[in-house]
Design a protein around this motif. Structure first.
Motif, short mmCIF file in Angstrom:
data_model
loop_
_atom_site.label_atom_id
_atom_site.label_comp_id
_atom_site.label_asym_id
_atom_site.label_seq_id
_atom_site.Cartn_x
_atom_site.Cartn_y
_atom_site.Cartn_z
N VAL A 11 -20.55 3.06 20.34
CA VAL A 11 -19.77 2.61 19.21
C VAL A 11 -19.64 3.79 18.26
O VAL A 11 -20.62 4.39 17.89
CB VAL A 11 -20.46 1.44 18.49
CG1 VAL A 11 -19.66 1.02 17.27
CG2 VAL A 11 -20.62 0.28 19.44
N ALA A 12 -18.42 4.13 17.89
CA ALA A 12 -18.22 5.25 16.97
C ALA A 12 -17.08 4.93 16.03
O ALA A 12 -16.17 4.20 16.37
CB ALA A 12 -17.91 6.53 17.76
N LEU A 13 -17.12 5.47 14.83
CA LEU A 13 -16.05 5.29 13.86
C LEU A 13 -15.57 6.66 13.44
O LEU A 13 -16.35 7.49 13.01
CB LEU A 13 -16.55 4.52 12.63
CG LEU A 13 -15.50 4.27 11.56
CD1 LEU A 13 -14.41 3.35 12.10
CD2 LEU A 13 -16.14 3.66 10.33
N PHE A 251 -21.53 4.93 14.32
CA PHE A 251 -22.28 6.12 14.66
C PHE A 251 -21.36 7.33 14.58
O PHE A 251 -20.27 7.32 15.14
CB PHE A 251 -22.87 6.01 16.06
CG PHE A 251 -23.73 4.79 16.25
CD1 PHE A 251 -25.03 4.76 15.81
CD2 PHE A 251 -23.20 3.65 16.84
CE1 PHE A 251 -25.81 3.63 15.96
CE2 PHE A 251 -23.97 2.52 17.00
CZ PHE A 251 -25.28 2.51 16.56
N VAL A 252 -21.81 8.36 13.90
CA VAL A 252 -21.06 9.60 13.79
C VAL A 252 -21.86 10.70 14.46
O VAL A 252 -22.96 11.03 14.03
CB VAL A 252 -20.79 9.98 12.32
CG1 VAL A 252 -20.06 11.30 12.24
CG2 VAL A 252 -20.00 8.88 11.63
N GLY A 296 -26.76 8.82 15.87
CA GLY A 296 -25.65 9.77 15.97
C GLY A 296 -26.08 11.16 16.41
O GLY A 296 -25.24 11.98 16.77
N THR A 297 -27.38 11.46 16.40
CA THR A 297 -27.86 12.77 16.83
C THR A 297 -27.50 13.00 18.30
O THR A 297 -27.71 12.13 19.14
CB THR A 297 -29.37 12.90 16.65
OG1 THR A 297 -29.71 12.70 15.27
CG2 THR A 297 -29.86 14.27 17.08
N ALA A 342 -26.13 13.47 25.43
CA ALA A 342 -26.45 12.09 25.07
C ALA A 342 -26.45 11.96 23.55
O ALA A 342 -26.80 12.89 22.83
CB ALA A 342 -27.81 11.68 25.62
N MET A 343 -26.05 10.77 23.06
CA MET A 343 -26.01 10.49 21.63
C MET A 343 -26.96 9.35 21.29
O MET A 343 -26.93 8.29 21.93
CB MET A 343 -24.60 10.12 21.19
CG MET A 343 -24.47 9.91 19.67
SD MET A 343 -22.82 9.35 19.17
CE MET A 343 -22.86 7.64 19.75
#
Length: 375
Positions: A11-13, A251-252, A296-297, A342-343
């Motif tokens: 999931v990312a914005l 998550f950024v 987000g890392t 990987a995030m």
């Protein structure tokens, strides 16, 4: 257990900045791209950039886009300038892309947690009609619920594995004790090192329920009416209060805040598989908030360099390839090999869960995590 769960995307914005930075573009990027339903922001960025985790810093909005923080299906992305990607708005007939609908990842986000201890928690001591398993509509009887009130909701969680170093995991039995010998396999994947540390216990949510009766008089157990038909409850499962929203919804991606010591961060487990996984698989890693890791890392995952037998000048006592985990003797140490990126999407104190985004080979238990730009 971690292998019981899997998510199919992150999931990312899209966070748009107002400044330009240097961009390292892919040589084969298209001039324009029309956003489609089901796209992920990471995958779209990979069409343009050699480092797709940097998209929050380099995607800049076209002034005509009313809300610069959202990208919609039908929007046209154009490489109008060398230092930015611009967006021409399309129709607003569908929801903005957050990579996937939140419902597809929410079960994974809420179903796992990592704690330092659990044996002090209230636990299921028995089930309706002395059943071995119970599900929705049936009663579980709980010991240890102090000062509880009817109507309160609780989650039923199950201790599944013990995380640690150098042995990544040990399985837990119904009492929450380590299964003897369950972690012996990992000596074939992780070299024994100087670091020996307990990292936490994984708790997997198996059900939820509402308290209908509290212990009183001669009745020592409280009654919990189960609501979920997905997984069955057994004696020994633990009880915790339901959390309304225990995780981030956005998550950024970004690089780690600080560099980890060599060998400090490793893959502990892989979801849905035994020892290895690829893109869109979830991994547990041996680092968390205390190491400066947050949601987000981004990390790169590396296969540790092999230590092979030198067949020209080394020992001739064996004919098999020596892929040893340690250097020594006549073995020659080879370089580490890149596997994937990987995030992190769920962070605890000493353990985090991350999504494998893309790579050239499978990520495996014992592989090391480094800075995303590591060479």
């Amino acid at each position: 257990m971690l292998k019981q769960f899997r998510t199919v995307a992150a999931v990312a914005l899209l966070t748009v900045t107002t400044y330009a930075v240097a961009v390292d573009m892919n040589g084969a990027h298209p001039d324009t791209y029309v956003v489609k339903k089901g796209d992920t922001l990471w995958d779209i960025s990979a069409r343009f950039l050699t480092k797709p985790w940097l998209w929050p810093e380099i995607w800049q909005a076209n002034p005509q886009v009313k809300n610069p923080h959202l990208i919609y299906p039908g929007d046209v992305l154009s490489l109008a300038y060398l230092d930015r990607v611009t967006a021409q708005p399309g129709p607003r007939q569908e929801a903005p892309i957050n990579a996937i609908p939140l419902a597809d990842v929410e079960p994974f986000l809420k179903n796992l947690t990592v704690v330092d201890s659990f044996k002090e928690l209230p636990y299921v001591v028995g089930l309706e009609e002395n059943r071995l398993r119970a599900s929705a509509g049936q009663n579980a009887y709980v010991l240890g619920l102090q000062d509880a009130q009817p109507g309160q909701r609780y989650a039923v969680v199950r201790p599944t594995v013990r995380f640690g170093q150098p042995k990544p995991t040990d399985d837990l039995d119904a009492r929450g004790d380590t299964v003897p010998g369950s972690g012996n396999l990992w000596k074939n994947y992780v070299a024994t090192g100087d670091r020996s540390e307990f990292l936490g216990y994984e708790l997997a949510q198996v059900n939820v329920g509402t308290l209908t009766q509290v212990a009183s008089g001669g009745v020592q157990a409280s009654t919990l009416k189960l609501e979920d038909s997905g997984r069955e409850v057994r004696a020994g499962d633990r009880i915790v209060p339901v959390q309304a929203n225990p995780y981030d919804l956005q998550f950024v991606p970004h690089a780690p805040a600080s560099a980890a010591a060599p060998g400090h961060l490793r893959v502990l487990a892989v979801a849905d598989t035994f020892t290895s996984g690829g893109p869109r698989d979830v991994i547990a890693i041996s680092g968390g908030a205390r190491d400066g890791i947050d949601n987000g890392t981004v990390f790169s995952i590396w296969r540790n360099g092999s230590h092979i037998n030198d067949r020209v000048t080394g020992s001739k006592s064996t004919s098999r390839a020596d892929d040893a985990l340690k250097a020594g003797g006549s073995r020659v140490s080879l370089p580490d090999e890149y596997a994937a990126h990987a995030m992190v999407f769920r962070t605890f104190d000493k353990v985090s869960y991350a999504l494998v985004m893309e790579g050239t080979r499978q990520a495996r238990v014992g592989y090391e995590l480094k800075h995303p730009d590591a060479q």
